[in-house]
Design a protein around this motif. Structure first.
Motif, PDB file in Angstrom:
ATOM      1  N   ARG A  99       0.851  -1.186   0.000  1.00  0.00           N
ATOM      2  CA  ARG A  99       0.000   0.000   0.000  1.00  0.00           C
ATOM      3  C   ARG A  99       0.887   1.236   0.000  1.00  0.00           C
ATOM      4  N   ALA A 100       0.348   2.309  -0.533  1.00  0.00           N
ATOM      5  CA  ALA A 100       1.041   3.596  -0.474  1.00  0.00           C
ATOM      6  C   ALA A 100       0.070   4.639   0.065  1.00  0.00           C
ATOM      7  N   TYR A 101       0.548   5.410   1.011  1.00  0.00           N
ATOM      8  CA  TYR A 101      -0.222   6.523   1.564  1.00  0.00           C
ATOM      9  C   TYR A 101       0.562   7.810   1.335  1.00  0.00           C
ATOM     10  N   CYS A 102      -0.159   8.902   1.194  1.00  0.00           N
ATOM     11  CA  CYS A 102       0.508  10.194   1.186  1.00  0.00           C
ATOM     12  C   CYS A 102      -0.117  11.074   2.255  1.00  0.00           C
ATOM     13  N   TYR A 103       0.705  11.953   2.797  1.00  0.00           N
ATOM     14  CA  TYR A 103       0.207  12.938   3.757  1.00  0.00           C
ATOM     15  C   TYR A 103       0.645  14.314   3.277  1.00  0.00           C
ATOM     16  N   ALA A 104      -0.336  15.212   3.116  1.00  0.00           N
ATOM     17  CA  ALA A 104      -0.063  16.569   2.650  1.00  0.00           C
ATOM     18  C   ALA A 104      -0.075  17.525   3.839  1.00  0.00           C
ATOM     19  N   ILE A 105       1.053  18.162   4.083  1.00  0.00           N
ATOM     20  CA  ILE A 105       1.189  19.157   5.153  1.00  0.00           C
ATOM     21  C   ILE A 105       1.124  20.539   4.511  1.00  0.00           C
ATOM     22  N   ASN A 141       5.227  26.071  -0.244  1.00  0.00           N
ATOM     23  CA  ASN A 141       4.266  26.222   0.852  1.00  0.00           C
ATOM     24  C   ASN A 141       3.575  24.901   1.192  1.00  0.00           C
ATOM     25  N   PHE A 142       4.273  23.791   0.976  1.00  0.00           N
ATOM     26  CA  PHE A 142       3.707  22.497   1.329  1.00  0.00           C
ATOM     27  C   PHE A 142       4.832  21.502   1.573  1.00  0.00           C
ATOM     28  N   THR A 143       4.481  20.418   2.247  1.00  0.00           N
ATOM     29  CA  THR A 143       5.353  19.252   2.353  1.00  0.00           C
ATOM     30  C   THR A 143       4.493  18.024   2.087  1.00  0.00           C
ATOM     31  N   TYR A 144       4.999  17.150   1.267  1.00  0.00           N
ATOM     32  CA  TYR A 144       4.255  15.971   0.850  1.00  0.00           C
ATOM     33  C   TYR A 144       5.065  14.734   1.225  1.00  0.00           C
ATOM     34  N   ILE A 145       4.490  13.871   2.049  1.00  0.00           N
ATOM     35  CA  ILE A 145       5.175  12.667   2.525  1.00  0.00           C
ATOM     36  C   ILE A 145       4.447  11.447   1.968  1.00  0.00           C
ATOM     37  N   GLU A 146       5.167  10.590   1.274  1.00  0.00           N
ATOM     38  CA  GLU A 146       4.579   9.345   0.786  1.00  0.00           C
ATOM     39  C   GLU A 146       5.291   8.176   1.445  1.00  0.00           C
ATOM     40  N   ILE A 147       4.505   7.245   1.971  1.00  0.00           N
ATOM     41  CA  ILE A 147       5.044   6.103   2.707  1.00  0.00           C
ATOM     42  C   ILE A 147       4.528   4.817   2.074  1.00  0.00           C
ATOM     43  N   TYR A 148       5.445   3.892   1.804  1.00  0.00           N
ATOM     44  CA  TYR A 148       5.118   2.625   1.157  1.00  0.00           C
ATOM     45  C   TYR A 148       5.345   1.476   2.137  1.00  0.00           C
ATOM     46  N   ARG A 218      -0.395  20.541  -5.547  1.00  0.00           N
ATOM     47  CA  ARG A 218      -0.974  19.811  -6.664  1.00  0.00           C
ATOM     48  C   ARG A 218      -0.318  18.454  -6.887  1.00  0.00           C
ATOM     49  N   VAL A 219       0.455  17.985  -5.919  1.00  0.00           N
ATOM     50  CA  VAL A 219       1.086  16.679  -6.100  1.00  0.00           C
ATOM     51  C   VAL A 219       0.048  15.566  -6.172  1.00  0.00           C
TER      52      VAL A 219
END
Length: 232
Positions: A99-105, A141-148, A218-219
């Protein structure tokens, strides 16, 4: 003779729902999907490969059940605008491999080191053991974290992000809010037979719009395009 398992690839904005699994007297993604199926005379017990919590969204979760396959176009016409079925398959029970999740800060982290440090700390507490990889994209103005990973414990990703925020901000955060979390990919041995790619894009746009309200990025759109082009 046992009936075939029908798998439905679903996308939804989770902000208006108390998770994906049905709960008494509460709006859930599962209850909305069940009611839409019942409009076609299909009564079945729905299960999900990922049990996303209240406020968590998904581009690629899988619902499955034993019974007849629905008419997907009619099913989508009965669903709320923030839920869609975008692929269907019949066969065996879907078994996720990853699974892959992303978190947008909605602001810029100084570096990816706070995420790595948070992972290191929580690994010592028994979390993060199934994480295979992670990626951090830092914009203006964002941080995008994707975890697999293959599987995750309840609130595991929100704890990791919350700890990273604590390290960055220097104050207590606890769990990161659920609204920034999106299940972006479920990898499973399923031969998908019917696609409704436009529905995926519609839900993706809804998620993107709501994340923009958090001044996110917009990621998410890039993820939608990636999923649509590969269509596992």
């Amino acid at each position: 003779m046992a009936r075939d398992v029908v798998s439905l690839r679903i996308a939804y904005l989770g902000w208006n729902y108390h998770g994906v699994v049905e709960q008494p007297n509460l709006p859930t993604v599962g209850s909305a999907l069940r009611e839409a199926m019942e409009s076609q005379g299909i009564r079945a017990k729905l299960k999900f490969t990922s049990r996303t919590d209240k406020g968590v969204s998904a581009l690629d979760n899988i619902a499955f059940y034993r019974g007849p396959a629905p008419n997907i176009s009619l099913l989508n016409s009965e669903l709320p605008k923030d839920i869609a079925v975008w692929a269907v398959a019949t066969g065996g029970i879907p078994k996720p491999k990853a699974r892959a999740y992303c978190y947008a800060i909605p602001f810029r982290l100084g570096s990816a080191e706070c995420v790595r440090e948070a992972l290191d700390e929580l690994t010592q507490e028994g979390l993060g053991k199934n994480i295979e990889n992670f990626d951090v994209k830092i914009g203006e103005n964002f941080t995008y974290i994707e975890i697999y990973g293959k599987s995750f414990k309840k609130n595991e990703i929100r704890r990791i992000v919350g700890r990273a925020l604590e390290l960055h901000l220097g104050r207590s955060i606890g769990l990161a809010p659920p609204e920034g979390l999106v299940l972006t990919r479920t990898v499973a041995d399923v031969r998908w037979e019917e696609f409704h790619r436009r529905k995926l894009h519609i839900i993706g746009k809804i998620i993107e719009r709501e994340l923009w309200r958090l001044e996110s990025s917009r990621v998410i759109l890039g993820l939608i395009n990636s999923i649509s082009s590969s269509l596992l």
